[in-house]
Design a protein around this motif. Sequence first.
Motif, short mmCIF file in Angstrom:
data_model
loop_
_atom_site.label_atom_id
_atom_site.label_comp_id
_atom_site.label_asym_id
_atom_site.label_seq_id
_atom_site.Cartn_x
_atom_site.Cartn_y
_atom_site.Cartn_z
N CYS A 155 -4.19 -2.36 -1.58
CA CYS A 155 -5.07 -2.79 -0.30
C CYS A 155 -6.10 -4.32 -0.76
O CYS A 155 -5.72 -4.94 -0.52
N GLY A 195 -0.92 0.80 4.69
CA GLY A 195 -1.83 -0.01 4.90
C GLY A 195 -2.97 0.62 5.20
O GLY A 195 -3.33 0.09 6.39
N CYS A 196 -3.76 1.10 3.88
CA CYS A 196 -4.86 1.85 4.87
C CYS A 196 -5.75 1.65 4.64
O CYS A 196 -6.91 1.09 5.30
N GLY A 197 -5.53 -0.27 3.85
CA GLY A 197 -6.86 -1.24 4.18
C GLY A 197 -7.84 -0.62 3.23
O GLY A 197 -8.80 -1.73 2.97
N ASN A 198 -8.02 0.68 2.33
CA ASN A 198 -9.30 0.53 1.93
C ASN A 198 -8.66 1.00 0.31
O ASN A 198 -9.80 0.77 -1.08
N CYS A 199 -7.71 1.36 0.04
CA CYS A 199 -7.37 1.65 -1.49
C CYS A 199 -7.03 0.57 -2.73
O CYS A 199 -7.38 -0.76 -1.93
N CYS A 258 0.83 -1.69 0.28
CA CYS A 258 -0.13 0.37 0.12
C CYS A 258 0.94 1.31 0.14
O CYS A 258 1.80 1.03 0.90
ZN LIG Z 1 -3.63 0.60 0.86
#
Ligand SMILES: [Zn+2]
Length: 301
Positions: A44, A37-41, A33
């Motif tokens: 990810c 490590g945002c988890g939403n892009c 990421c």
């Molecule tokens: Zn991300």
Amino acid sequence: MMPLPETSAYLITCSRPGAAKRAADAILLKLYCKKGGCGNCPDCARVKNAHPDIMRLDAPKVDTLREAISFVSIKPERYKAVVIENADDMNAAAANCILKTLEQPPENTVFLLLARSRSGVPPTVASRCAAVRISAEDGAEEKIKSVLGVDAATAHVLFDLSGGFFEEACEIYRDEAFMRMRAELLEMCEKLLRQKGFAVSRYADFIESNKDRLSALFCIMQSYYRDMLVYKKTKTPELIINRDAADKIMKAAPDFTSGALSNIISIILESERRFLAPVNFRLAAEKMLFCILEENAKWKK
Ligand SMILES: [Zn+2]
């Protein structure tokens, strides 16, 4: 979390494979990421689903490791990553095959080996990896109780089943089939002790139908009789793991000798080993149940 990618091989150990896997996923998100490590892009999302530069192996065999070696030899977009689950199942031939690559991996390549314990991994492999040990979180039992809104007994059971990992506990709690299996299994353990009219063939069917959760099944059976033994010796209800069955456990404990309960636990341990080999599954299940019944008959006060 950890310096990347200076060291390119990590050995992540945890008693709960699920927790080790989540740690590996967190490292991968951080690696791929662009926002850390945002988890939403979209990056990810690719890590979570299928990323062309990430290879996941659930069994480290010579042929799959060879595939991994050729996989990392092709230049990645940014990073190449190989996740090797069950690294403690690696035999000497498999270890030899991956050694050189672990020692001198191609540029921008990360290996994440997952195992239950470091001691199970061939030492030649373990010594070439940076050790990352994941341990249970503080206050997990309290968190399980308040977040899931369960009573103290259930929270304690979930804490034990999850090894003290909150997310693992949530997964178990939400797995209705698992919780149903556990309830039926506890009932079976209790009936086995009462002996009379125990339906061996019905419960052999039940064990067979839970083939895919065999290790959890054995673990719960052992903990039931372990609870009886511990209560018998200590008279301390707080030491009972299966608190939701505590009444029955405390009531039945005086009827059995410690010897009988220890033998029952040994029978379960031995049967567990037997089930690991290719067997006539039903026969093995029936044999275990008959042995426990016989043990009761021999020792019951
Ligand atoms: Zn991300």
